[in-house]
Write an enzyme that holds these catalytic residues in place. Structure first.
Site, PDB file in Angstrom:
ATOM      1  CG  ASN A  47      -0.349  -0.180   2.515  1.00  0.00           C
ATOM      2  OD1 ASN A  47       0.798  -0.603   2.619  1.00  0.00           O
ATOM      3  ND2 ASN A  47      -1.084   0.138   3.572  1.00  0.00           N
ATOM      4  CD  GLU A  70       4.346   0.586   9.984  1.00  0.00           C
ATOM      5  OE1 GLU A  70       3.477   1.230   9.344  1.00  0.00           O
ATOM      6  OE2 GLU A  70       5.568   0.781   9.865  1.00  0.00           O
ATOM      7  CB  CYS A 120      -1.900  -0.115   9.118  1.00  0.00           C
ATOM      8  SG  CYS A 120      -0.645   1.180   9.152  1.00  0.00           S
TER       9      CYS A 120
END
Length: 506
Positions: free
Chosen positions: A162, A258, A292
Site C-alpha cells: 500500500n 508494523e 493500517c
C-alpha cells in the site's frame, strides 16, 4: 532516468550496483488491480541468489560503516533530490501497479524524499556521550566511558503493497544513515515502485553492495530470508498473521514489526459532528481504506448516533469512485479480487445480522463502492476484523466507558481518535486506551515522520519514526578509558587513593 531498471518491461534486481536478471530464468507478472494489465515482470530469485545478495552486503559493510556521517548524509540528500526529480514517472507506475490515485501516489513520493532528507539531518544531529565514572556510587573520576552508535549489520527491509516507496524508505534510510547495509524485499504488488527507489540510491552514489534488492515468491525465499544467519535485523510492515510468522521464525534477531489495526474513532456528545464526520470520512476511505491507520469503526456515544450517521452519509455519498488516473477519485479498485471478496464477506455478515446499510454495498470487479453501516453490534465480524477496504461500521454506545471497553477489547492497538470539545475528557480517555497513538480531534494517521509510530498487542512491536528507527538499527558501543592506570587496583579493580603506592595495596 529509470531506463536501466528494465529491458522490455522485465525489471531486474540490484546486486553490487548492477541491475541483473535471475539465473532461474523465471519472472513474476505484476498485474494492475485496475484493469488486470501487466505493468511489468519482476525476477523470481533463487535461494542461492539470496545468499549472494546477503554476502555482498557483508563485504560492503566493512567500508560503509567507516564512512563519516557527513558522507552518508550527502548520499541521502542526493537520493532525495533524484526521487523528487522522478516523482511524476514513479507516481504513474505506482498508480497502475497498486491502484492508488495519481495525486496520492505523487504525494507519497514527495513525502518519501522529505523523509530521506530529514533522516540525513537527524543522523548528523545524533551525538554520542561521555560518562564519568564518579557518577556511580563508589565510582572514580579515573574512568571515562565514551559511547558511540555502531551499525547493527545487514537489515532486511520488508515493505507492503500500500505504500511501496514510503514504507520502504522508512526502513532503508534510517538503516543506511546508521552505517548498516540493506536487503530490500518489496511485495509483488508494489515491487516496481520500490525498485525505482533503489535506483535513486544507486544513482546518488551509494557504494556497491550497501543496498541490494530481492524479489521472488514468498513460498520459495520468504522464510529463507527471515531465517538467514546473515540477517542482523528485520524491519517488517504487513499483516499481523505474517508478522507473527516472521517473529516466530526469527528468534533472537531484533525486529520492528508494523502490523494491522482496528482504529476506533470515539465521538463524544459535545463534538462538532459535521467536522468530525468530514475527518472520519477522509480517515476511513482514503486509498479505499487500504491503510493500517484507517478509521475502521466509529463508536458514537450517547444520543448523537442519528445526527452523526446523517453527516457521515452525506460525506460518503459525495466520494467519487473509479480509475486512479481520474481527477477527484478517492475510491479505486482493491489490490486483488481476494481482498474484495473478504471485504464483501464482512459486509454480508453484518447485514445478515441486522446492520443497517446507509450507503454503498455495490461492487464492480475489484471496485467496491464506499459502504457505510449503522447499528453494528459486537456479534458482527466487521466490529472486530480489519477490512482493509472501503467500509465503515458505526457502533452506538451508551457511554464513554463503554466506548473505552470496546476499543480495548480489540486484539489490535495501533491508533485511536477521540472527538470532543473538552480537552480534559480527551486526555482522560486517551490515557486509558491501549494503543500506540491517540489522535485528539483528528483522524488516525502516520506522521509527521519524526513522531514515534508504534503499535501494541497485535499491531506490532518496536517503534518507527526517524530518530527511533535509527536508534533501533544501531547499538551503543562503549570504550572505557582509564585516565591514570597506575591508580587502579589490579586485583580488586578499585581505585587507589591518591598518594598510595603499590606496596601499600594489600
Amino acid at each position: 532516468m529509470l531506463n536501466e531498471l528494465h529491458v522490455n518491461q522485465i525489471y531486474r534486481n540490484l546486486l553490487h550496483g548492477q541491475w541483473v536478471e535471475s539465473t532461474s530464468g523465471k519472472t513474476i507478472a505484476v498485474r494492475s488491480p485496475v484493469d488486470d494489465s501487466v505493468v511489468g515482470h519482476i525476477q523470481a530469485m533463487t535461494q542461492s541468489e539470496v545468499d549472494q545478495a546477503i554476502a555482498d552486503t557483508k563485504v560492503a559493510l566493512k567500508t560503509w560503516a567507516l564512512r563519516p556521517m557527513s558522507e552518508r548524509a550527502d548520499i541521502l540528500y542526493r537520493a532525495a533530490d533524484l526521487l523528487e526529480e522522478n516523482a511524476d514517472e514513479i507516481a504513474r507506475i505506482m498508480a497502475m501497479e497498486i491502484g492508488k490515485t495519481l495525486p496520492s501516489s505523487q504525494n507519497e513520493v514527495i513525502r518519501s524524499a522529505e523523509f530521506i532528507r530529514f533522516t540525513a539531518d537527524a543522523g548528523q544531529n545524533i551525538e554520542g556521550e561521555t560518562i564519568s565514572g564518579d557518577k556511580f556510587p563508589g565510582g572514580s573520576m579515573n574512568k571515562l566511558s565514551i559511547v558511540t552508535a555502531s551499525p547493527i549489520g545487514t537489515v532486511l527491509a520488508i515493505s507492503p503493497f500500500n505504500y511501496p516507496v514510503n514504507l520502504t524508505v522508512s526502513k532503508v534510510a534510517p538503516a543506511l544513515i546508521g552505517g548498516n547495509a540493506c536487503i530490500m524485499k518489496p511485495p509483488t504488488q508494489g515491487a516496481i515502485s520500490a525498485l525505482c527507489l533503489a535506483e535513486m540510491f544507486r544513482q546518488a552514489g551509494l557504494p556497491d553492495g550497501v543496498l541490494n534488492t530481492v524479489t521472488g515468491k514468498s513460498s520459495e525465499i520468504g522464510d529463507y530470508l527471515t531465517t538467514h544467519p546473515g540477517i542482523n535485523f528485520i524491519n517488517f510492515t504487513g499483516s499481523t498473521k505474517t508478522g507473527r510468522h516472521i517473529s516466530g521464525l526469527a528468534g533472537m534477531v531484533p525486529q520492528i514489526l508494523e502490523l494491522g489495526g482496528k482504529d476506533p474513532a470515539i465521538v463524544l456528545e459535545d463534538a462538532d459532528l459535521k467536522k468530525t464526520a468530514q475527518l472520519i470520512t477522509v480517515g476511513a476511505y482514503s486509498y479505499s481504506g487500504q491503510r493500517c491507520t484507517a478509521v475502521k469503526r466509529v463508536l458514537a456515544v450517547g444520543s448523537i448516533g442519528d445526527e452523526l450517521a446523517r453527516y457521515l452519509t452525506l460525506e460518503v455519498e459525495a466520494l467519487k469512485s473509479g480509475h486512479p488516473m481520474e481527477e477527484g477519485v478517492t475510491i479505486t479498485p482493491l489490490i486483488s479480487s481476494e481482498a474484495a471478496d473478504y471485504v464483501q464477506g464482512l459486509i454480508d455478515d453484518a447485514l445478515a445480522k441486522g446492520a443497517v446499510l446507509l450507503s454503498g454495498n455495490r461492487r464492480e470487479g475489484n471496485l467496491l463502492y464506499p459502504t457505510l453501516l449503522d447499528q453494528v453490534t459486537p456479534d458482527m465480524r466487521i466490529a472486530w476484523e480489519e477490512p482493509f477496504g472501503p467500509v465503515l461500521p458505526i457502533l452506538r454506545v451508551s457511554s464513554a466507558e463503554e466506548a473505552i471497553r470496546l476499543a480495548n477489547e480489540s486484539q489490535y492497538g495501533l491508533q485511536a481518535s477521540v472527538f470532543t470539545n473538552h480537552i480534559d475528557k480527551a486526555f482522560t480517555i486517551a490515557n486509558r486506551l491501549e494503543v500506540g497513538t491517540v489522535q485528539i480531534n483528528n483522524k488516525p494517521e502516520r506522521g509527521p515522520d519524526h513522531f514515534p509510530f508504534l503499535g501494541v498487542k497485535d499491531s506490532g512491536m518496536g517503534t518507527q519514526g526517524i530518530r527511533y528507527a535509527i536508534e533501533a538499527m544501531t547499538r551503543p558501543k562503549a570504550i572505557v578509558v582509564t585516565i591514570r592506570p597506575e591508580l587502579v587496583n589490579p586485583v580488586e579493580d578499585t581505585p587507589v587513593t591518591e598518594g598510595q603506592g603499590e606496596s601499600e595495596i594489600s
